[in-house]
Design a protein around this motif. Sequence first.
Motif, short mmCIF file in Angstrom:
data_model
loop_
_atom_site.label_atom_id
_atom_site.label_comp_id
_atom_site.label_asym_id
_atom_site.label_seq_id
_atom_site.Cartn_x
_atom_site.Cartn_y
_atom_site.Cartn_z
N GLN A 166 0.71 -0.99 0.05
CA GLN A 166 0.21 0.09 -0.06
C GLN A 166 0.99 1.15 -0.07
OE1 GLN A 166 -3.16 0.31 2.97
NE2 GLN A 166 -3.46 -2.21 2.76
N ARG A 167 2.00 1.07 0.77
CA ARG A 167 2.76 2.29 0.51
C ARG A 167 3.50 2.72 -0.66
NH1 ARG A 167 5.21 4.85 4.86
NH2 ARG A 167 4.41 3.47 6.42
N THR A 168 3.65 1.46 -1.33
CA THR A 168 4.34 1.75 -2.65
C THR A 168 3.04 2.19 -3.58
OG1 THR A 168 5.65 -0.29 -2.49
CG2 THR A 168 5.05 0.49 -4.81
N VAL A 169 2.08 2.03 -3.54
CA VAL A 169 0.93 2.63 -4.10
C VAL A 169 0.68 4.17 -3.99
CG1 VAL A 169 -1.49 2.66 -4.70
CG2 VAL A 169 -0.36 0.38 -4.71
N LEU A 170 0.86 4.31 -2.72
CA LEU A 170 0.50 5.54 -2.05
C LEU A 170 1.49 6.66 -2.53
CD1 LEU A 170 -0.69 7.52 -0.08
CD2 LEU A 170 0.67 6.77 1.85
N ASP A 171 2.95 6.08 -2.63
CA ASP A 171 3.79 6.92 -3.30
C ASP A 171 3.56 7.42 -4.61
OD1 ASP A 171 5.21 6.62 -0.88
OD2 ASP A 171 6.74 4.94 -1.77
N GLN A 172 2.77 6.87 -5.38
CA GLN A 172 2.23 7.18 -6.53
C GLN A 172 1.12 8.25 -6.75
OE1 GLN A 172 4.36 6.27 -9.31
NE2 GLN A 172 5.69 5.16 -7.82
N VAL A 173 0.81 8.52 -5.69
CA VAL A 173 -0.49 9.30 -5.53
C VAL A 173 -0.04 10.80 -5.54
CG1 VAL A 173 -2.50 10.24 -4.32
CG2 VAL A 173 -1.88 7.61 -4.45
N ASP A 174 -0.16 11.53 -6.73
CA ASP A 174 0.36 13.00 -6.99
C ASP A 174 -0.89 13.92 -7.27
OD1 ASP A 174 -0.25 11.94 -9.45
OD2 ASP A 174 1.58 12.26 -10.39
N GLY A 175 -2.03 13.55 -7.21
CA GLY A 175 -3.11 14.51 -7.68
C GLY A 175 -3.31 14.56 -9.24
N GLU A 176 -2.56 13.74 -9.76
CA GLU A 176 -2.94 13.76 -11.23
C GLU A 176 -3.21 12.06 -11.77
OE1 GLU A 176 -3.17 16.21 -13.32
OE2 GLU A 176 -2.52 17.74 -11.87
N ARG A 177 -2.40 11.20 -11.31
CA ARG A 177 -2.61 9.79 -11.48
C ARG A 177 -3.90 9.22 -11.13
NH1 ARG A 177 3.03 9.39 -9.87
NH2 ARG A 177 4.34 9.26 -11.89
N THR A 178 -4.61 8.50 -12.00
CA THR A 178 -5.54 7.55 -11.62
C THR A 178 -5.15 6.09 -11.16
OG1 THR A 178 -5.80 6.77 -14.14
CG2 THR A 178 -7.11 8.76 -13.37
N ALA A 179 -6.04 5.25 -10.83
CA ALA A 179 -5.71 3.97 -10.42
C ALA A 179 -5.10 3.26 -11.66
CB ALA A 179 -6.83 3.40 -9.94
N SER A 180 -5.69 3.44 -12.72
CA SER A 180 -5.06 2.78 -13.82
C SER A 180 -3.51 3.20 -14.22
CB SER A 180 -5.75 3.02 -15.24
OG SER A 180 -7.11 2.48 -15.15
#
Length: 283
Positions: A166-180
């Motif tokens: 989950q931390r690896t996924v959270l690191d990719q959350v930047d306000g622009e990226r979607t789940a895909s």
Amino acid sequence: MLSRLAEERATGVLTRERGVLYLVEGQVVHAESPATPGLDVLLTTRGALGSDGWWEAVSEAGADRRVGRFLVDSGRLTAGALELCHLGALYDAAFFTLGPSSGPARFRYGVAHWIGPVRPVSVDAVERETLRRRDLLHRIWPEPGTDTEPLVRTGRAVDSTLPPRQRTVLDQVDGERTASDISLVLGRPGFHTLVDLRRLAAAGIVTTRSPTITSGPVAAGSGPAESGPGSSGPDGSRAPQEAPTTPLSPVSTVVAQAAEAAQASADPDVALLRRLRDALEAL
């Protein structure tokens, strides 16, 4: 349509808004969706196969629709590894392909995929797994917006016990990226990413990007726009100034909206309640 195609043992490709399913004699043999990485990305990102080996297989056996068989016969993959990864990619893409859609479904008879036969799956099995996954996502977090909309962090502190995945996924959350987008960056099955993001949303760590509340509701009984400081009435006298209205804070605005929603409907607005929680925690 899918059930009918299974009954008539059809061979071809079913195209929907978010992906395609390939059938051979009424069984699903392959699936693809732009919402999740394909078999090639899953194999090469995880190190099971080099990109050169993948493209060699496509070049050598793609025209004969035997890419899967070539990978095994050439020793690049064991039959078990190919089958396991292919089934994972099939169920993953089928989940998105069979999701709610407003577009039409089309079926083209006789079309085959160049990956070739690996392991067919019954239509019933694909439908059962798709429904099971939908139910799982709903039980984790009932708002589907996290599946398709750009995501942001809420600012809530992250517990040190947060699982590494989950931390690896959270690191990719930047306000622009979607789940895909996150799935493609990580080379990870799309459904797995949805599960992690919904768990992060349920924990109050991630939310969908939404417009910022800038003002509260207009005060009752307010008239036209206020005159400026130098304005005067019809007789030349200075027009009386109304007392300035104190703007509502974001918390007060959300509380007011929650009260209105409670009066309008007995059904809870989960998104609004979540915003209220986040606003209160920010105090």
